[in-house]
Write an enzyme that holds these catalytic residues in place. Structure first.
Site, mmCIF file in Angstrom:
data_model
loop_
_atom_site.group_PDB
_atom_site.id
_atom_site.type_symbol
_atom_site.label_atom_id
_atom_site.label_comp_id
_atom_site.label_asym_id
_atom_site.label_seq_id
_atom_site.Cartn_x
_atom_site.Cartn_y
_atom_site.Cartn_z
ATOM 1 N N ASP A 72 0.820 -1.219 0.000
ATOM 2 C CA ASP A 72 0.000 0.000 0.000
ATOM 3 C C ASP A 72 0.849 1.261 0.000
ATOM 4 O OD1 ASP A 72 0.889 -0.437 2.599
ATOM 5 O OD2 ASP A 72 -1.098 -0.875 3.393
ATOM 6 N N ASP A 141 -7.611 -3.124 14.097
ATOM 7 C CA ASP A 141 -8.989 -3.444 13.716
ATOM 8 C C ASP A 141 -9.041 -4.681 12.799
ATOM 9 O OD1 ASP A 141 -7.950 -2.478 11.363
ATOM 10 O OD2 ASP A 141 -9.337 -0.786 11.167
ATOM 11 N N HIS A 143 -7.229 -5.244 10.063
ATOM 12 C CA HIS A 143 -7.022 -5.047 8.626
ATOM 13 C C HIS A 143 -5.741 -5.709 8.124
ATOM 14 C CE1 HIS A 143 -5.065 -0.870 9.585
ATOM 15 N NE2 HIS A 143 -4.103 -1.756 9.415
ATOM 16 N N GLU A 148 -9.651 -2.163 5.310
ATOM 17 C CA GLU A 148 -10.298 -1.846 6.572
ATOM 18 C C GLU A 148 -11.540 -2.716 6.758
ATOM 19 O OE1 GLU A 148 -8.550 -0.153 8.420
ATOM 20 O OE2 GLU A 148 -8.171 1.906 7.808
HETATM 21 P P1 PGA Z 1 1.980 -1.665 12.417
HETATM 22 O O1 PGA Z 1 0.773 -1.637 11.418
HETATM 23 O O2 PGA Z 1 2.935 -2.678 11.873
HETATM 24 O O3 PGA Z 1 2.568 -0.275 12.384
HETATM 25 O O4 PGA Z 1 1.446 -2.070 13.743
HETATM 26 C C1 PGA Z 1 0.226 -2.854 11.011
HETATM 27 C C2 PGA Z 1 -0.969 -2.590 10.136
HETATM 28 O O5 PGA Z 1 -1.626 -1.561 10.319
HETATM 29 O O6 PGA Z 1 -1.260 -3.434 9.293
#
Ligand code: PGA
Length: 264
Positions: A72, A141, A143, A148
């Site tokens: 992304d 959450d 994702h 999302e």
């Molecule tokens: P993070 O993010 O590695 O910064 O915890 C993970 C994500 O949002 O998929």
């Protein structure tokens, strides 16, 4: 689904880096075709990337025949912005390994036609023959990439609107100011990730425990897009003890027993 639980993040990260290195070497032994690797950004992969860099510098691993696609990128953030995923990837991995620049693919969040950029990304992935391994983290959450809650489980690369939760969580990278976090991103879809031959999801720390518990023990649901991994023939979730905190004791014991049996 296979679940690997290690006491600490650093041990879990070494397990993941070894898995990736072994997969790259295993393909190189039987084929001249490049290894196609999906990659995440965020806090979660940092120790894995550090170990991959160490392996390359030590001459134990080469990325010369590896093609990468990042999952992304924010929309509208300049590429040279320190929090762009372009910057993150070059600073933490690509500048320190022997990957040819033309093998690196990251979505262009400043493309004049974002939909066309997403379609062309899927075409480029398909042209490689598909992912050998997709590495990912999990959001608080649930994702995967920026898919999302309520993202279709059949989704492909597209422009997505970030939830308030994700904007709040990611504001830590923008001096804590939620107004500086882009509101949109481009993201591979759930189906793009699940199209990989192998998917490795990492989760470290207590903040991921609820999402991980739901992804592994709950129903497959668009409310937790990592839960779609339950249907993947070769899905692995690698976590530390803190992230395993919401698993049922019986599930936890089962996963530990399976791993101990496979090592015998
Ligand atoms: P993070 O993010 O590695 O910064 O915890 C993970 C994500 O949002 O998929």
């Amino acid at each position: 689904m296979k679940v690997i639980i290690r006491d600490h993040e650093s041990e879990a990260a070494l397990w993941v880096a070894d898995r990736i290195a072994n997969a790259i070497k295993a393909k190189a032994k039987i084929s001249d075709k490049p290894f196609v690797l999906g990659l995440p950004t965020g806090s979660t992969p940092l120790k894995v990337y550090a170990e991959l860099v160490r392996k390359v510098k030590a001459g134990e691993l080469s990325f010369k025949n590896v093609i990468t696609f990042n999952m992304d990128e924010y929309v509208g953030l300049p590429v040279e912005h320190p929090e762009s995923y372009h910057s993150f990837m070059y600073n933490n991995l690509f500048n320190h390994i022997d990957i040819p620049r033309e093998n690196i693919h990251i979505l262009d969040g400043n493309a004049p036609d974002l939909a066309a950029e997403c379609a062309s990304y899927e075409e480029k992935i398909a042209a490689t023959g598909g992912f050998d391994l997709f590495l990912g983290g999990i959001g608080e959450d649930g994702h995967i990439a920026f898919n999302e809650p309520f993202s279709p489980l059949q989704s492909r690369t597209r422009v997505v609107t970030l939830t308030d939760d994700t904007i709040r969580v990611n504001s830590r990278f923008f001096g804590g100011d939620i107004n500086l976090v882009p509101k949109q991103a481009m993201s591979v879809g759930v189906a793009t990730v699940l199209g990989a031959k192998e998917v490795v999801i990492m989760a470290f720390g207590p903040k991921k425990a609820r999402a991980i518990g739901e992804a592994i023990e709950g129903p497959i649901t668009h409310k937790n897009t990592v839960s779609a991994l339950q249907n993947h023939p070769d899905g692995i979730v690698v976590m530390d003890e803190d992230a395993a905190g919401e698993l049922k004791v019986s599930s936890y014991k089962y996963f530990k027993a399976v791993e101990a049996a496979e090592m015998r």
